[in-house]
Design a protein around this motif. Structure first.
Motif, short mmCIF file in Angstrom:
data_model
loop_
_atom_site.label_atom_id
_atom_site.label_comp_id
_atom_site.label_asym_id
_atom_site.label_seq_id
_atom_site.Cartn_x
_atom_site.Cartn_y
_atom_site.Cartn_z
N PHE A 10 1.75 0.12 6.28
CA PHE A 10 1.44 -0.39 4.95
C PHE A 10 2.70 -0.87 4.26
CE2 PHE A 10 0.98 0.26 0.37
CZ PHE A 10 -0.15 -0.50 0.12
N ALA A 11 3.78 -0.10 4.37
CA ALA A 11 5.04 -0.47 3.74
C ALA A 11 5.59 -1.77 4.32
CB ALA A 11 6.06 0.65 3.89
N SER A 12 5.49 -1.93 5.64
CA SER A 12 6.01 -3.16 6.25
C SER A 12 5.15 -4.36 5.86
CB SER A 12 6.09 -3.03 7.77
OG SER A 12 4.80 -2.91 8.33
N GLU A 13 3.82 -4.18 5.77
CA GLU A 13 2.96 -5.28 5.32
C GLU A 13 3.27 -5.66 3.89
OE1 GLU A 13 -1.34 -5.40 6.16
OE2 GLU A 13 -0.96 -3.63 7.41
N PHE A 14 3.48 -4.64 3.05
CA PHE A 14 3.80 -4.91 1.64
C PHE A 14 5.14 -5.64 1.54
CE2 PHE A 14 5.56 -3.59 -2.51
CZ PHE A 14 4.59 -4.16 -3.31
N LYS A 15 6.09 -5.25 2.35
CA LYS A 15 7.40 -5.91 2.34
C LYS A 15 7.27 -7.38 2.75
CE LYS A 15 12.07 -5.40 4.21
NZ LYS A 15 12.93 -4.66 5.11
N GLN A 16 6.46 -7.67 3.76
CA GLN A 16 6.23 -9.05 4.18
C GLN A 16 5.54 -9.84 3.07
OE1 GLN A 16 3.98 -8.66 7.78
NE2 GLN A 16 5.80 -8.66 9.09
N PHE A 17 4.58 -9.20 2.40
CA PHE A 17 3.86 -9.85 1.30
C PHE A 17 4.81 -10.22 0.17
CE2 PHE A 17 1.60 -9.31 -2.77
CZ PHE A 17 0.69 -10.34 -2.65
N ILE A 18 5.68 -9.29 -0.19
CA ILE A 18 6.63 -9.53 -1.29
C ILE A 18 7.65 -10.59 -0.90
CG2 ILE A 18 8.49 -8.42 -2.60
CD1 ILE A 18 5.73 -7.74 -3.61
N ALA A 19 8.02 -10.64 0.36
CA ALA A 19 9.07 -11.57 0.79
C ALA A 19 8.59 -13.02 0.83
CB ALA A 19 9.58 -11.16 2.17
N ARG A 20 7.28 -13.24 0.79
CA ARG A 20 6.77 -14.61 0.81
C ARG A 20 7.19 -15.32 -0.46
NH1 ARG A 20 0.67 -13.69 2.15
NH2 ARG A 20 0.96 -12.46 4.00
N GLY A 21 7.41 -16.61 -0.35
CA GLY A 21 7.82 -17.42 -1.49
C GLY A 21 6.75 -17.52 -2.56
N ASN A 22 5.48 -17.53 -2.19
CA ASN A 22 4.41 -17.68 -3.17
C ASN A 22 4.37 -16.53 -4.16
OD1 ASN A 22 3.69 -20.01 -1.88
ND2 ASN A 22 1.98 -19.10 -0.76
#
Length: 139
Positions: A10-22
């Motif tokens: 969950f933490a890694s998915e959230f990190k990927q989500f936050i790192a997106r430019g959008n």
């Protein structure tokens, strides 16, 4: 899958989500929208309210427009009108921004369609293979 593995996933998915430019663009939009809301509030309360107050009985502030209800309450019509005006101003600004961005995006897409990509120049290997093919055709 254990609870710690789920938490890490969950933490890694959230990190990927936050790192997106959008997401960052959206965060900037929310901050600018919040700042613009104070401008819209000021426009309504400091400029539009006094003008509309002239037509509602000479009151300098439209938000003070209220009606007494039987049973002891007040119908705060002025506050509601202020909220509606704020919403309409914000909706108009968002509409103009989106319309401008869509126009820009359409022009950019049309420009890319008009400029067809030239095929890349063949590599040295392709040139040599083409020469070999042509020589074999001649024989």
């Amino acid at each position: 899958m254990s609870t710690t593995e789920k938490a890490k996933g969950f933490a890694s998915e959230f990190k990927q989500f936050i790192a997106r430019g959008n997401v960052m663009d959206m965060a900037v939009g929310v901050i600018i929208g919040g700042a613009f809301k104070s401008i819209a509030d000021s426009l309504v309360s400091d400029i539009i309210n006094p003008i509309l107050g002239i037509f509602t009985g000479g009151s300098s502030d439209l938000s003070s427009l209220s009606f007494s209800l039987p049973g002891g309450g007040n119908l705060m019509l002025g506050n509601f009108i202020n909220a509606v005006l704020n919403f309409l101003i914000m909706a108009l600004v968002v509409f103009c921004i989106v319309k401008t961005l869509n126009t820009f995006h359409d022009k950019l897409a049309k420009k890319q369609e008009e400029e067809p990509e030239e095929p890349p120049e063949p590599s040295n290997e392709e040139k040599l293979l083409t020469e070999i093919r042509d020589l074999l055709k001649e024989k």
